[in-house]
Design an enzyme around this catalytic site. Structure first.
Site, PDB file in Angstrom:
ATOM      1  N   GLU A 128      32.948  32.961  48.765  1.00 50.71           N
ATOM      2  CA  GLU A 128      32.329  34.263  48.980  1.00 50.71           C
ATOM      3  C   GLU A 128      30.814  34.118  48.846  1.00 50.71           C
ATOM      4  OE1 GLU A 128      33.356  37.438  46.256  1.00 50.71           O
ATOM      5  OE2 GLU A 128      32.146  38.860  47.376  1.00 50.71           O
ATOM      6  N   ALA A 268      32.557  34.497  37.965  1.00 52.02           N
ATOM      7  CA  ALA A 268      33.922  34.140  38.341  1.00 52.02           C
ATOM      8  C   ALA A 268      34.204  34.657  39.739  1.00 52.02           C
ATOM      9  CB  ALA A 268      34.917  34.755  37.366  1.00 52.02           C
ATOM     10  N   MET A 269      35.303  34.144  40.317  1.00 51.65           N
ATOM     11  CA  MET A 269      35.624  34.478  41.706  1.00 51.65           C
ATOM     12  C   MET A 269      37.107  34.738  41.876  1.00 51.65           C
ATOM     13  SD  MET A 269      34.619  34.915  44.763  1.00 51.65           S
ATOM     14  CE  MET A 269      35.793  35.369  46.026  1.00 51.65           C
ATOM     15  N   ASN A 271      39.420  34.520  44.207  1.00 46.45           N
ATOM     16  CA  ASN A 271      40.255  33.917  45.249  1.00 46.45           C
ATOM     17  C   ASN A 271      41.728  34.246  45.044  1.00 46.45           C
ATOM     18  OD1 ASN A 271      37.857  32.258  45.898  1.00 46.45           O
ATOM     19  ND2 ASN A 271      38.392  31.277  43.960  1.00 46.45           N
ATOM     20  N   HIS A 303      38.368  41.993  35.595  1.00 47.97           N
ATOM     21  CA  HIS A 303      37.666  42.254  36.853  1.00 47.97           C
ATOM     22  C   HIS A 303      38.278  41.439  37.995  1.00 47.97           C
ATOM     23  CE1 HIS A 303      33.999  43.141  39.300  1.00 47.97           C
ATOM     24  NE2 HIS A 303      34.306  41.964  39.842  1.00 47.97           N
ATOM     25  N   GLU A 304      38.389  40.155  37.808  1.00 47.49           N
ATOM     26  CA  GLU A 304      38.893  39.309  38.905  1.00 47.49           C
ATOM     27  C   GLU A 304      40.357  39.633  39.190  1.00 47.49           C
ATOM     28  OE1 GLU A 304      36.491  38.213  40.327  1.00 47.49           O
ATOM     29  OE2 GLU A 304      35.018  37.968  38.722  1.00 47.49           O
ATOM     30  N   HIS A 307      40.591  42.771  41.292  1.00 43.67           N
ATOM     31  CA  HIS A 307      40.246  42.550  42.703  1.00 43.67           C
ATOM     32  C   HIS A 307      41.493  42.298  43.549  1.00 43.67           C
ATOM     33  CE1 HIS A 307      35.985  42.732  43.333  1.00 43.67           C
ATOM     34  NE2 HIS A 307      35.662  41.734  42.536  1.00 43.67           N
TER      35      HIS A 307
HETATM   36  N1  BES Z   1      33.315  38.407  43.879  1.00 40.60           N
HETATM   37  C1  BES Z   1      32.507  38.153  42.740  1.00 40.60           C
HETATM   38  C2  BES Z   1      32.017  36.756  42.649  1.00 40.60           C
HETATM   39  C3  BES Z   1      30.913  36.420  43.598  1.00 40.60           C
HETATM   40  C4  BES Z   1      29.714  37.032  43.494  1.00 40.60           C
HETATM   41  C5  BES Z   1      31.038  35.490  44.539  1.00 40.60           C
HETATM   42  C6  BES Z   1      28.692  36.686  44.347  1.00 40.60           C
HETATM   43  C7  BES Z   1      30.040  35.163  45.405  1.00 40.60           C
HETATM   44  C8  BES Z   1      28.845  35.749  45.312  1.00 40.60           C
HETATM   45  C9  BES Z   1      33.265  38.442  41.451  1.00 40.60           C
HETATM   46  O1  BES Z   1      34.326  39.296  41.568  1.00 40.60           O
HETATM   47  C10 BES Z   1      32.282  39.087  40.525  1.00 40.60           C
HETATM   48  O2  BES Z   1      31.878  40.172  40.793  1.00 40.60           O
HETATM   49  N2  BES Z   1      31.901  38.394  39.463  1.00 40.60           N
HETATM   50  C11 BES Z   1      30.904  38.827  38.543  1.00 40.60           C
HETATM   51  C12 BES Z   1      31.488  39.184  37.206  1.00 40.60           C
HETATM   52  C13 BES Z   1      32.091  40.538  37.169  1.00 40.60           C
HETATM   53  C14 BES Z   1      32.712  40.817  35.821  1.00 40.60           C
HETATM   54  C15 BES Z   1      31.134  41.645  37.496  1.00 40.60           C
HETATM   55  C16 BES Z   1      29.974  37.652  38.362  1.00 40.60           C
HETATM   56  O3  BES Z   1      30.299  36.571  38.824  1.00 40.60           O
HETATM   57  O4  BES Z   1      28.912  37.847  37.798  1.00 40.60           O
HETATM   58 ZN    ZN Z   2      33.787  41.317  41.651  1.00 38.44          ZN
END
Ligand code: BES
Ligand code: ZN
Length: 868
Positions: A128, A268-269, A271, A303-304, A307
């Site tokens: 992503e 984190a991500m 997937n 959070h993940e 999603h």
């Molecule tokens: N989808 C994002 C991760 C992401 C962010 C991938 C930007 C690629 C580019 C993930 O769900 C996310 O939002 N992660 C946050 C933490 C969350 C608790 C808000 C992060 O990685 O900071």
């Molecule tokens: Zn997110």
């Protein structure tokens, strides 16, 4: 085939929301074959595609060495397709095509941590938003959903071979190699593809969903970190149950895997079925990580996981809609965390983040709507505005609807859009249809930048026993978004009898929805007023309770009224809000600190018993960074520093013996749960700081003994901080001890770097020393952030020797890891508010950097930063 570096930004690289077009082909299925070798990786992919609209067949690809391509079984020659740095095009493709490409990529030298990369000995992916195109040629956009089948092959020195979905087959391959074939039955966009190759241990558990599905849960990490995975595992099961209870959403696959990686750009991500986590967001252990980090792990796990429904099952049509999935999922993880600990404190911490990051972002040159309408580099739009303001918009709608109607709305969203890639409009329309309440006016929040100013005035009329509140809203003009409109602002409010402290039952003349337990007035005009009747005594009004809208409230409270609210408000959040307004006035407008000190002294004893964590937050003195962000010109970090220091000294003096008595009377080991114990630890550490300010040198013995006797990281670090930041005689000894204990524990060692970088009297030499330490590593974002984040805890340092530190980093990372480079550079966004001559000096340096950088990420950020 040429391997493109990042092209220099050109004017026409801007992407516009209005230009959105459906993809010309869908992908029915993709078969991927990923073969990892030490010095390269070979990726073969077969796409079954079906024409949807006229137009060329476009496959996006970057840094890929194309070995062969065939279409419907026939090899293509170079004249039969177009290829540039961004894409592969086939002008006249038949309506049904099977395309096979074979490419070579180099994860072993990929420093950007995007696409497939190697972190130490571990191969992982981060796709992503646009990483998949660095793995294979593909219509890498979120509105192309497909079924993925993945064969992963590697040397047996890497026993773990993972991809999304169900494991179909494993087997042996030649030359001491082996393979695994995975299939993900749910259609998904390419940004949710993941694959992992390495040597990891695993923690296993199971969860049975409300629908009776037995799910295998697995957390992968290096062997020695497995004991630190239990808290995350508990949080995962808890999240699964929470989503069933609160949103009626059950998990949909037979397995859920999480992999911990120490080099990761983000937290984190999500997937599909194979989350990849920064170790900092999954490993949790009282001995090695702080209480705050443990809380963060739980909310990131949630959070993940959340999603899976808000993001994966229902995804975004295009990246402009990012806040559709992120804003909603953050709102969901915040609500989850409110159930996990003191809900008041969770809201306090979330609002503090909003005000410290999103408000400043939205008031400066990087300001943009939660759903922007153009961008150059989408990675630059994973912002506080998209996430935090996005979450607040959902919270406002949920506040307005109340639990039941909000649930009807979300049910309708899942019913309508499961399996689709949708827009913010689709979300608001589903909420509207499901709840029966027209929410379309909230779209304005998504489309406009800036924090609204909400001015309120109150007038009491004793003769009619009525109280009239009038409101006015306004937004700062924005050159790129000229057409700004009034937004719907839910104002949660209460009236208190100023004499007795009792809360009035609200009676009013206007549209007024008395939902949940608070009164919520929906203010959606430029100006409006509301009159309350039956108000027998002059009231004290509490406005924007629970921070019911992300606005800057201006109300002419007296300090005494704020002290009253601290005493009589019925929720911890509202009490905290009163302290923050008071403290801001003391700091920015020179009000007397005694009102605050007396009120806190009076309120605290009770709060300490009920909710020690909340008690600790009542000492939240706004940070220098936050205070600086409230200053729009002639900003002098040193002046703010002096003022804040002097307030802290005044508080320490005013609190007197209370500090040491409180410190000595509290014992984290005898508390009833983690939340209470965490509160007691926080409070004790705050008291240590105050005792040090009182000039009582016995504090060093207290701190030293706390450091030595505890097995808890928050206690150890709290003590270390006091010793190091006050240059105590024991400082060097404990620093060395900390290093010896934790030199092999990356997350703990990050804290060691951070504490030193955050020393209020850190100098250029301190930082130079830290970044030339053998354990410093520019390939590990966590380590970079430990030092630069520590440094930035003191804006006086940021804006002196820190400027070069951040510019050097941005320059270096521009090539090696532009995503992280661009983010770090944003620390300097408010350069234009500085007093001269600093302002011009920093400006010149930013302009010099602009001439040297190549990545879209850093260039776009610099351009915006300089556009004031
Ligand atoms: N989808 C994002 C991760 C992401 C962010 C991938 C930007 C690629 C580019 C993930 O769900 C996310 O939002 N992660 C946050 C933490 C969350 C608790 C808000 C992060 O990685 O900071
Ligand atoms: Zn997110």
């Amino acid at each position: 085939m040429n391997i493109a570096a990042n092209p220099v930004v050109e004017a026409d690289q801007t992407v516009y929301l209005k230009d959105y077009q459906k993809p010309s082909f869908t992908v029915e299925s993709i078969d991927l074959d990923i073969s990892v070798y030490d010095d390269h990786t070979r990726v073969t992919s077969t796409l079954k595609m079906q024409r949807q609209t006229d137009g060329e067949l476009i496959l996006l690809g970057r840094d890929l060495e194309l070995k062969s391509i065939s279409l419907n079984g026939k090899k293509l020659t170079e004249s039969e397709y177009g290829l540039d740095e961004e894409q592969l095009t086939i002008a006249q493709a038949p309506d049904q095509v099977t395309i096979t490409t074979e490419v070579i990529i180099h994860p072993e030298t990929n420093t950007m941590l995007e696409g497939l990369y190697k972190a130490g000995d571990l191969y992982v992916t981060q796709n992503e938003p646009e990483g998949f195109r660095k793995i294979t040629f593909y219509p890498d956009r979120p509105d192309v959903l497909s079924v993925f089948t993945t064969r992963v092959e590697a040397d047996k020195k890497y026993p773990v071979l993972l991809a999304n979905g169900n494991l179909l087959e494993t087997g042996e391959a030649e030359n001491n190699r082996h393979y695994a074939i995975w299939q993900d039955p749910t259609k998904k966009p390419s940004y949710l593809f993941a694959c992992v190759v390495g040597d990891l241990a695993v923690l296993k558990d199971r969860y049975t969903t409300s629908e009776g599905r037995d799910v295998a849960l697995e957390i992968y990490a290096i062997e020695k970190d497995i004991p630190k995975c239990h808290i995350a595992m508990q949080a995962l099961k808890h999240s699964m149950q929470w989503d069933e209870e609160h949103y009626g959403r059950a998990y949909d696959l037979d397995n859920y895997m999480i992999v911990a990686v120490s080099q990761f750009n983000m937290g984190a991500m999500e997937n599909k079925g194979l989350n990849i986590f920064n170790t900092s967001c999954v490993l949790a252990d009282e001995e090695y990580t702080t209480d705050a980090a443990i809380m963060r792990v739980q909310s990131v796990i949630a959070h993940e996981y959340f999603h899976n429904w808000t993001g994966n099952r229902i995804t975004c049509r295009d990246w402009f809609q990012l806040c559709l999935k992120e804003g909603l999922t953050v709102f969901r993880d915040q609500s989850f965390s409110e159930d996990l600990q003191s809900s008041a404190v969770q809201r306090i911490d979330d609002v503090a983040v909003l005000k410290a990051h999103q408000f400043p972002e939205d008031s400066g040159p990087l300001s943009h709507p939660p759903r922007p309408d153009h961008f150059v580099e989408i990675n630059n739009f994973y912002t506080a505005t998209v996430y935090e303001k996005g979450a607040e918009i959902n919270r406002m709608m949920s506040t307005l609807l109340g639990k039941e109607k909000f649930r009807k709305g979300t049910d309708e969203y899942f019913r309508r859009h499961d399996g689709q890639a949708v827009t913010v409009e689709d979300w608001v329309a589903a909420l509207t249809a499901g709840s029966g309440v027209d929410l379309s006016a909230f779209l304005k929040w998504y489309n406009q930048p800036g924090t609204p100013k909400l001015e309120a005035k109150g007038e009491y009329d004793a003769s009619t026993q009525s109280y009239r509140l009038s409101f006015k809203q306004s937004l700062k003009a924005h050159s790129k978004y000229p057409d700004l409109k009034a937004v719907p602002i839910p104002v949660a409010l209460a009236l208190f009898n100023a004499k007795t402290g009792e809360q009035y039952t609200l009676q009013s003349d206007a549209l007024f929805e008395n939902n949940v337990k608070d009164g919520v007035y929906l203010f959606d005009q430029d100006e409006a007023s509301i009159t309350f009747t039956g108000v027998t005594e002059k009231p004290v009004v509490s406005l924007l309770r629970n921070f019911s809208a992300p606005v800057n409230l201006e109300f002419n409270y007296s300090d005494e009224e704020l002290a009253f609210l601290l005493r009589y408000e019925t929720s911890g959040f509202n009490q905290w809000q009163a302290t923050q307004t008071l403290l801001e006035r003391i700091l920015l407008d020179g009000h007397d600190a005694n009102v605050y000190i007396d009120a806190v002294k009076q309120t605290l004893p009770d709060v300490i018993v009920k909710d020690p964590l909340l008690a600790s937050r009542l000492f939240d003195v706004p940070t220098e960074g936050y205070l600086g962000s409230r200053v729009d010109e002639n900003y002098q970090p040193a002046v703010i520093h002096e003022d804040r220091e002097s307030l802290l000294d005044t508080l320490a003096r005013g609190l007197g013996d209370f500090c040491k008595e409180t410190y000595l009377s509290l014992d984290p080991d005898t508390q009833k749960d983690f939340s209470q114990a965490m509160g007691v630890r926080a409070l004790k550490n705050i008291m240590l700081g105050f005792i040090a300010r009182q000039g009582d040198t016995s504090v060093f013995d207290l701190a030293y003994s706390q450091y030595q006797t505890t097995e808890n990281m928050s206690e150890r670090l709290g003590a270390l901080r006091v010793l190091v930041w006050n240059d105590a005689p024991q400082a060097q000894e404990v620093l060395q001890d900390f290093y010896n204990r934790f030199k092999d524990e990356a997350l703990s060692l990050d804290q060691w770097f951070m504490v030193q970088a955050a020393h209020p009297n850190a100098t250029e030499t301190t930082i130079k020393h830290l970044i030339s330490h053998t354990d410093y590593d520019l390939g590990t974002p966590n380590r970079i952030r430990a030092v630069s984040g520590g440094l930035n805890a003191n804006p006086v340092n940021t804006w002196s020797f820190g400027v070069d530190h951040f510019l050097d980093l941005a320059k270096f990372l521009d090539e090696k890891n532009p995503i992280v480079g661009s983010r770090l550079l944003q620390v300097l966004t408010r350069w234009y508010t500085l007093a001269e001559p600093q302002r011009s000096e920093v400006k010149q340096k930013l302009e010099a950097l602009k001439a040297q950088v190549k990545s879209k990420n850093v260039s776009e950020t610099l351009n915006s930063m300089l556009s004031v």
